[in-house]
Structure formats: C-alpha cells, structure tokens
Design a protein around this motif. Sequence first.
Motif, short mmCIF file in Angstrom:
data_model
loop_
_atom_site.label_atom_id
_atom_site.label_comp_id
_atom_site.label_asym_id
_atom_site.label_seq_id
_atom_site.Cartn_x
_atom_site.Cartn_y
_atom_site.Cartn_z
N ARG A 71 0.85 -1.18 0.00
CA ARG A 71 0.00 0.00 0.00
C ARG A 71 0.89 1.24 0.00
O ARG A 71 2.07 1.17 0.33
N LEU A 72 0.29 2.38 -0.37
CA LEU A 72 0.98 3.66 -0.37
C LEU A 72 0.55 4.48 0.84
O LEU A 72 -0.49 4.23 1.44
N ALA A 73 1.35 5.48 1.16
CA ALA A 73 0.98 6.45 2.18
C ALA A 73 1.30 7.84 1.65
O ALA A 73 2.08 7.99 0.70
N VAL A 74 0.67 8.85 2.25
CA VAL A 74 0.94 10.24 1.86
C VAL A 74 1.17 11.06 3.12
O VAL A 74 0.77 10.67 4.21
N GLY A 75 1.82 12.20 2.95
CA GLY A 75 2.06 13.09 4.08
C GLY A 75 3.38 13.82 3.92
O GLY A 75 3.90 13.97 2.81
N THR A 76 3.93 14.27 5.04
CA THR A 76 5.23 14.94 5.04
C THR A 76 6.17 14.19 5.97
O THR A 76 5.74 13.44 6.85
N TRP A 77 7.47 14.42 5.79
CA TRP A 77 8.46 13.72 6.60
C TRP A 77 9.65 14.63 6.84
O TRP A 77 10.32 15.04 5.89
N HIS A 78 9.88 14.98 8.11
CA HIS A 78 11.02 15.81 8.51
C HIS A 78 11.12 17.09 7.67
O HIS A 78 12.18 17.41 7.13
N GLY A 79 10.00 17.81 7.59
CA GLY A 79 10.00 19.10 6.91
C GLY A 79 9.87 19.05 5.41
O GLY A 79 9.97 20.10 4.74
N SER A 80 9.62 17.88 4.85
CA SER A 80 9.48 17.78 3.40
C SER A 80 8.15 18.38 2.96
O SER A 80 7.25 18.63 3.77
N VAL A 94 11.99 2.06 1.58
CA VAL A 94 10.85 2.95 1.41
C VAL A 94 11.36 4.26 0.82
O VAL A 94 12.39 4.79 1.28
N TYR A 95 10.65 4.75 -0.18
CA TYR A 95 11.00 6.01 -0.82
C TYR A 95 9.83 6.98 -0.71
O TYR A 95 8.68 6.58 -0.49
N ARG A 96 10.14 8.25 -0.88
CA ARG A 96 9.10 9.24 -1.02
C ARG A 96 9.36 10.06 -2.28
O ARG A 96 10.52 10.22 -2.71
N VAL A 97 8.29 10.56 -2.88
CA VAL A 97 8.40 11.36 -4.09
C VAL A 97 7.38 12.48 -3.99
O VAL A 97 6.27 12.29 -3.46
N THR A 98 7.76 13.67 -4.45
CA THR A 98 6.83 14.80 -4.48
C THR A 98 6.32 14.97 -5.90
O THR A 98 6.61 14.17 -6.78
N PHE A 101 4.61 8.06 -0.33
CA PHE A 101 5.57 7.08 0.17
C PHE A 101 5.24 5.71 -0.42
O PHE A 101 4.07 5.30 -0.44
N TYR A 102 6.26 4.99 -0.87
CA TYR A 102 6.01 3.69 -1.49
C TYR A 102 7.18 2.74 -1.19
O TYR A 102 8.28 3.17 -0.83
N VAL A 103 6.91 1.44 -1.35
CA VAL A 103 7.94 0.43 -1.17
C VAL A 103 8.62 0.22 -2.52
O VAL A 103 7.97 -0.05 -3.53
N GLY A 104 9.94 0.36 -2.53
CA GLY A 104 10.69 0.19 -3.77
C GLY A 104 10.75 -1.25 -4.21
O GLY A 104 10.64 -2.18 -3.40
N GLY A 113 12.38 13.87 -6.52
CA GLY A 113 12.53 12.55 -5.94
C GLY A 113 12.74 11.50 -7.03
O GLY A 113 12.86 11.84 -8.21
N PRO A 114 12.86 10.24 -6.62
CA PRO A 114 12.58 9.72 -5.29
C PRO A 114 13.73 9.95 -4.29
O PRO A 114 14.88 10.07 -4.68
N PHE A 115 13.33 10.00 -3.00
CA PHE A 115 14.27 10.13 -1.91
C PHE A 115 14.09 8.93 -0.98
O PHE A 115 12.96 8.56 -0.66
N GLU A 116 15.18 8.35 -0.55
CA GLU A 116 15.07 7.19 0.34
C GLU A 116 14.68 7.64 1.74
O GLU A 116 15.28 8.55 2.31
#
Length: 607
Positions: free
Chosen positions: A411-420, A434-438, A425-428, A442-445
Amino acid sequence: MVVDEADRGQLMLVGAITIAIIFLGLVSVLNAGLFTANVAPRAGLSTTTGAETFVSSVRSDVAVLQGAVAEESVEGEVYLREPALVDALGTYEGYLYKSVGSNRPAGVSVSLNRTRGRGGLLVDENPETEFDPASGTDASWTLATDVTETDGTVTVFEFPTHNASQTATFTVSATDPDDEWYLDFYWDQSANQAYVQTRDATGVTDTCALSQARRTNSSGVTVSLENGSVVGAPCSVPVPQDALDEPYELSFDRTGPESARAEGTYRLAVNGTIQSGRFNSPYASPYVVPHVEAAYLDVRYTTPQLTYTTTIRSEPVPASVPSPALTGRGLVFVNDTATARLGTLTSHEGRVRWYNVTDVPVIGAADVDLDGDSRVEVPYVDSDGAVRVVDAANESATLTGVGTAETVDTRLAVGTWHGSGPSVFYVGDGGNRVYRVTGDAGPFEVLQDSNNGVSAVSGPGDIDGDDAPEFVYVDGSQQLRYLDDDGTVGVKITNGGVGQNYGPGVGRPHDFDNNGEARIPFVGGSNNLKLIDAAGNSVSLVGGVDKAPIAVEDVDGDGNAEIVYLKGGTAYFLDGVGTGSPTEQQLERQTINGTTPVTARQGPGVA
C-alpha cells in the motif's frame, strides 16, 4: 409583516425594551462538513437602525454560506443545489437562535424563499460515458439554448476513429442564426494522430494534432471552452464567445456507429436556458447544478414584546477554499466490477468521482495536493510498477519510472516527513526500502531495512508520544515496525502481526482520542480490527474484517476520523473510535435511485 427588497424593515415595538443582539460570524469548515460560531455582543435592537443591523449581519453570513456549500464557483459565479443550502440554513438558524436566545427569550427563523439565477453547471464525470443525455442515445442533442457564455472544459479519453471503413467524430457545436462554431475530436488511425479542430460554415479554421498510437488517451485530451487552450499541447482553438454573436445554441453531435463513439467527461458553466430534461438530478451523470445569482430569505425575529419580519436578498460570495466536489478529496477505492475503475467517495451517502484509471493494483489516500492547484492527487501504482497520480480534473502524472515500486501485497501512504513537502511514500522494487516522491522531485530514500524487509507503508505519525514523528511500515513477514525519530530502523511493535490474505491489513497512524499519541489501525490474523501503540498495547474493535488495506478518513462529516475497512468486499466504517464505544455502519454511496453499499476490490482495499 413582509417588507420590500430595500430591506427597510418595519418594526413593531410593544413597550419600551432593549434587546441585546449577538452578531453571528459563520465560519464554514468545508472538508469536515462542520459549522462553528464566533459570537460577540452587538448594540441593542430598539430602533429601526438596530433591526437593519441585525438583518445586514444575516445577509452577510448567508452570502458566505452560499459560497461554502456551492458545488463550484467559476469566474466568481456560484453554482449550488437548493437542498444543500436549505440544510446549511437549518444549521445556521440553530446557531442564530442559540446566540439570540442566550440573552432573552426570542424566536428566530431564517428560511429559503427562493433562489434566482440563469443557467447552470453541466457535469458528466464518468469517463466511460459517451457524452449521452440522461436518457436515450441520440446522435445529436442540445444542452442549452439562448446561451450567452460558456466556461469550463471538455475531456476526451477515447476518440472516435477515422479509417478506411468509417469516419466517426465527436463535435461540440454552437450555432446562432448567422454563424456556426464546431469543435471536433477524432483519431486518425492511419496517421496515429488525435485531432482537435474547429470549423465554421466555410470549413476547418484551426487544427491541433496530437501524436498517439491508439484511440485511447489515458490522460485525456482537455479543451477549455473559456480560452481555447488544449491542455498539454502547444496549441489553442477559438471558443464560441469569439466566433458567435449572442445568444447561441450549445449541442453535442456524434457521427459514425455507436461502437465508435467518443468517451469522456465535461464540466461546463453555461449562462443560458438549460435543457433540464436531458440531465439527471445530482449526482448521476450527466447532471446540472443551478447557477445562483442570489438567494431570497424569509427572516423573522420575535419576542413577547416585538415582531420583526422581512424578506432579504443575499448574493453569494465564492468560498476561498474549493469544495470537496472540486478538490477530489475522499475515500479511495477500486470498484469491484470488470472495469476495476479508480474512484473517490466524498462522504457516507455521498457521490463517487470516477477517474479514467483502471490499472490499479495499489492505492494511497487522497489527502495531499502535490502541485498546488487546489486539487488533491490520488496516488496509485500501475501494474508496470510506476507510481502515478490523478486529480479531480482527470489530469494525471507519472512520478517514478517503470519497475520502481512493488505492485503486490503493498500500500501507499501520503504526508510529510522531517520538513518535506507533501509526498507519496512507497515500497521500492526489491522489498527492503521505502522512498518518497513529491510532485516534482525525488525519489528520496526514507529508510532501508535489509534485515527484515519492507512490504507496505503505514505512514508517518507520533506513535510514542515524544512529539516527534516515527515512520511505520510492515516488514517482509507482515510484522509492524517503525523508523524511530532517532534514526533507529526496524523497531518491532510487539503483538503487531498484520493479516494479509488480499493485501496488507493496515492503515495510517492517527490520534483517535486526542491524547497526543497516534495509534495504528490494523487487521490481525484472526480478522479482528485492532488499534495498537508503539509499546504493543492493543485493543480489538470489531471482528470479521477482510485482511486488506484499510483507511482512516472522516467519512460522516463529524470532524473526527473513522476507520474504513472491508467485509467480504463491502465497505464499513467504525464511528466514535476515540470514545471507547465505537459503532459500526455500512458505507453507502449515492445513486440515481437513492443509496447503495460501497463495494471494492479487496487487493487494493481502501485508502
């Protein structure tokens, strides 16, 4: 007594009395569906001037209220359904009565007399429809007559085809007694090009050619009837207002066999006489939402010593925050029919917005606006392993390349992480990162867990009450773990084994009881829905739940999040989770004949 629209209300005073009036400033919290009141003292109502001050405050409040409950605002014009306004006025009247009655026994009523406006918002938001009227399959049909202005967009996803055996075209036409304007859509099979062109009585005037290898365009080709722009293409076409004198007739024309007709959506604000018999009542496409220029309200204020009655005119003020209908915010799911189409449900017993997306093994919540256009994006992973998003205007984007994300039991998640910024958010691919993309980077690990693996993301949340968010995920053995805010990866949550018959039975962390500590909703191995904290303390809420992804959303408009889950593929929600005595209710959606249960594919679950 009733006074004229100049609002010079006549006041009948019986005895000398001063009545304290409280001015009600109404604030609409759109996405929660709530109203809150801010009250402050006002001058006494003992003169005609005081009465007019009271009426003026009501007029101002209702102007804002109309904008708040509007289906949409286009170029400063408001489109709304009278039942929605009547319901909102009932809530407003309750606050008004409470504020006035708190000072002295009094009766207050504000009711809708009528609305006034011309034209309406014409909507078909089902991408699989063929631009049909509400009943019948007429090749040509009229949307409106005596039209003076048309704003909005038409989007075509599946084009009619031009080839050796047929010449099929979808046309938006506008004609007056002297001139003609036609907007054509078709796909030339031999040239592998989709065409958007305009014509007049003499022939083709402007052409926009778009390269595509098949008649279906997954993103859709959208044309604005306000400015003629073709979204995503370096070309534009004339619009009816530029080509015709007013008024004109607006129609759809479809040539060629029914099997070759175009499929798509439209959202058109039309100033004219709507052919209402060709549309449904909201919200079964196609439908019409009336334009409201002003609302006329019957206002009455009574005490044992005084009676004041008037009818006022209140012009709507467009809301500064788009309505849920426009933003696309809501519960995400994939329908369980053969088409497996992506949809969002605005609320319990609300309507579903269907998207032109059918390749959806993995979904995430519709809670973040990635591109700043006031529409939330719905994130998903397609079967090729690419993370993609689509918004309420059916504008889509690809955020990652093919093969970058897991496509099964995740499954995916959405939100912010440490000021992003807002992120998905997704599983690579490979199952240990786990990566995040705006929307544009991105992607950022986010984390790597090579020891335990990663199968799904729950998301960020402060689950240990230390005022710093942790990142919760499901490991390769379906065990809940988290990345602590100190950087420790793989912290195990005792008793956090997640069931996974269809997909990972987990939702996002949320503080249900407002104690500063989020808990994680998940489905255990015995099909029980549970809440658990970082220390492994869990509570069982309800049984018989599908082991499939679950959601945390406010679906009943009470301002508190509910847990949404599936039972046998049918959606239910648990209300009052933070109260200690939650109640279960079947989730329903609007249809043309009332409401029906929401059913969803169990693999993607709900988000």
